[in-house]
Design a protein around this motif. Structure first.
Motif, PDB file in Angstrom:
ATOM      1  N   UNK A 134       0.829  -1.207   0.000  1.00 57.65           N
ATOM      2  CA  UNK A 134       0.000   0.000   0.000  1.00 57.65           C
ATOM      3  C   UNK A 134       0.864   1.257   0.000  1.00 57.65           C
ATOM      4  N   UNK A 135       1.926   1.257   0.794  1.00 58.98           N
ATOM      5  CA  UNK A 135       2.831   2.410   0.817  1.00 58.98           C
ATOM      6  C   UNK A 135       3.475   2.609  -0.550  1.00 58.98           C
ATOM      7  N   UNK A 136       3.842   1.515  -1.204  1.00 61.05           N
ATOM      8  CA  UNK A 136       4.475   1.599  -2.517  1.00 61.05           C
ATOM      9  C   UNK A 136       3.489   2.149  -3.546  1.00 61.05           C
ATOM     10  N   UNK A 137       2.276   1.620  -3.569  1.00 61.62           N
ATOM     11  CA  UNK A 137       1.267   2.098  -4.528  1.00 61.62           C
ATOM     12  C   UNK A 137       0.941   3.567  -4.288  1.00 61.62           C
ATOM     13  N   UNK A 138       0.842   3.976  -3.031  1.00 63.15           N
ATOM     14  CA  UNK A 138       0.576   5.385  -2.730  1.00 63.15           C
ATOM     15  C   UNK A 138       1.738   6.268  -3.171  1.00 63.15           C
ATOM     16  N   UNK A 139       2.958   5.808  -2.952  1.00 64.43           N
ATOM     17  CA  UNK A 139       4.127   6.582  -3.377  1.00 64.43           C
ATOM     18  C   UNK A 139       4.156   6.714  -4.895  1.00 64.43           C
ATOM     19  N   UNK A 140       3.871   5.626  -5.607  1.00 59.67           N
ATOM     20  CA  UNK A 140       3.830   5.677  -7.073  1.00 59.67           C
ATOM     21  C   UNK A 140       2.780   6.691  -7.519  1.00 59.67           C
ATOM     22  N   UNK A 141       1.605   6.648  -6.910  1.00 60.75           N
ATOM     23  CA  UNK A 141       0.547   7.600  -7.262  1.00 60.75           C
ATOM     24  C   UNK A 141       0.997   9.034  -7.035  1.00 60.75           C
ATOM     25  N   UNK A 142       1.611   9.285  -5.888  1.00 58.91           N
ATOM     26  CA  UNK A 142       2.088  10.641  -5.588  1.00 58.91           C
ATOM     27  C   UNK A 142       3.150  11.093  -6.575  1.00 58.91           C
ATOM     28  N   UNK A 143       4.083  10.212  -6.905  1.00 63.71           N
ATOM     29  CA  UNK A 143       5.127  10.568  -7.867  1.00 63.71           C
ATOM     30  C   UNK A 143       4.537  10.886  -9.236  1.00 63.71           C
ATOM     31  N   UNK A 144       3.554  10.096  -9.659  1.00 58.33           N
ATOM     32  CA  UNK A 144       2.921  10.346 -10.957  1.00 58.33           C
ATOM     33  C   UNK A 144       2.122  11.640 -10.937  1.00 58.33           C
ATOM     34  N   UNK A 145       1.394  11.905  -9.859  1.00 61.43           N
ATOM     35  CA  UNK A 145       0.654  13.164  -9.755  1.00 61.43           C
ATOM     36  C   UNK A 145       1.613  14.348  -9.788  1.00 61.43           C
ATOM     37  N   UNK A 146       2.700  14.247  -9.052  1.00 62.75           N
ATOM     38  CA  UNK A 146       3.703  15.321  -9.062  1.00 62.75           C
ATOM     39  C   UNK A 146       4.249  15.538 -10.474  1.00 62.75           C
ATOM     40  N   UNK A 147       4.510  14.443 -11.200  1.00 63.80           N
ATOM     41  CA  UNK A 147       5.069  14.573 -12.547  1.00 63.80           C
ATOM     42  C   UNK A 147       4.088  15.235 -13.506  1.00 63.80           C
ATOM     43  N   UNK A 148       2.801  15.114 -13.214  1.00 64.73           N
ATOM     44  CA  UNK A 148       1.766  15.744 -14.047  1.00 64.73           C
ATOM     45  C   UNK A 148       1.442  17.164 -13.593  1.00 64.73           C
ATOM     46  N   UNK A 149       2.049  17.585 -12.487  1.00 68.63           N
ATOM     47  CA  UNK A 149       1.786  18.925 -11.964  1.00 68.63           C
ATOM     48  C   UNK A 149       0.450  19.028 -11.261  1.00 68.63           C
ATOM     49  N   UNK A 150      -0.067  17.922 -10.773  1.00 67.53           N
ATOM     50  CA  UNK A 150      -1.363  17.908 -10.078  1.00 67.53           C
ATOM     51  C   UNK A 150      -1.111  18.015  -8.578  1.00 67.53           C
ATOM     52  N   UNK A 151      -1.721  19.011  -7.957  1.00 72.75           N
ATOM     53  CA  UNK A 151      -1.583  19.213  -6.518  1.00 72.75           C
ATOM     54  C   UNK A 151      -2.353  18.117  -5.813  1.00 72.75           C
ATOM     55  N   UNK A 152      -1.663  17.369  -4.960  1.00 70.50           N
ATOM     56  CA  UNK A 152      -2.309  16.252  -4.280  1.00 70.50           C
ATOM     57  C   UNK A 152      -2.692  16.580  -2.851  1.00 70.50           C
ATOM     58  N   UNK A 153      -2.515  17.808  -2.452  1.00 70.74           N
ATOM     59  CA  UNK A 153      -2.836  18.217  -1.098  1.00 70.74           C
ATOM     60  C   UNK A 153      -4.345  18.329  -0.895  1.00 70.74           C
ATOM     61  N   UNK A 154      -4.792  17.741   0.161  1.00 71.03           N
ATOM     62  CA  UNK A 154      -6.166  17.934   0.634  1.00 71.03           C
ATOM     63  C   UNK A 154      -7.220  17.524  -0.374  1.00 71.03           C
ATOM     64  N   UNK A 155      -6.955  16.578  -1.203  1.00 70.92           N
ATOM     65  CA  UNK A 155      -7.945  16.087  -2.158  1.00 70.92           C
ATOM     66  C   UNK A 155      -8.222  17.023  -3.318  1.00 70.92           C
ATOM     67  N   UNK A 156      -7.355  17.991  -3.534  1.00 68.55           N
ATOM     68  CA  UNK A 156      -7.582  18.957  -4.613  1.00 68.55           C
ATOM     69  C   UNK A 156      -7.071  18.416  -5.917  1.00 68.55           C
TER      70      UNK A 156
END
Length: 109
Positions: free
Chosen positions: A87-109
């Motif tokens: 779960x930690x790995x999948x969440x980290x992958x998701x965060x890295x991909x969101x960051x690479x797309x320039x999508x703010x992942x803070x607070x569900x935005x």
């Protein structure tokens, strides 16, 4: 009532192998930085990248589906020598991909 979070769709893969190598390196850096650099981090990042590449080559572009695939397939990985879980790995992958797309992942935005 709260609005559902819209799905995040990655652009179609132009070079899945290159994406996978980027993800492997980024994930290993994240794993090494989050707790301690350990040999298992190399194996974890390599396996997660393999899953990601295969999913992308099969045409998967939905971030949620990619995360579920990583959770499901990483359940077979032996995390006993690591601080992490699938779960930690999948969440980290998701965060890295969101960051690479320039999508703010803070607070569900």
């Amino acid at each position: 009532m709260a609005e559902p979070i819209p799905p995040v769709t990655l652009p179609p893969a132009k070079d899945p192998l290159q994406e996978g190598e980027w993800l492997r390196a980024a994930l290993q850096q994240w794993l090494d930085t989050e707790f301690l650099p350990e040999p298992a981090n190399q194996q974890i990042s390599r396996r997660a990248a393999q899953i990601f590449v295969r999913q992308r080559m099969e045409g998967e572009n939905d971030l949620g589906s990619l995360a579920i695939a990583i959770v499901t397939e990483m359940q077979e990985f032996d995390f006993s020598k690591s601080f992490y879980s699938e779960f930690a790995v999948a969440n980290a992958v998701s965060d890295l991909l969101l960051d690479s797309l320039g999508i703010d992942r803070c607070c569900g935005q």
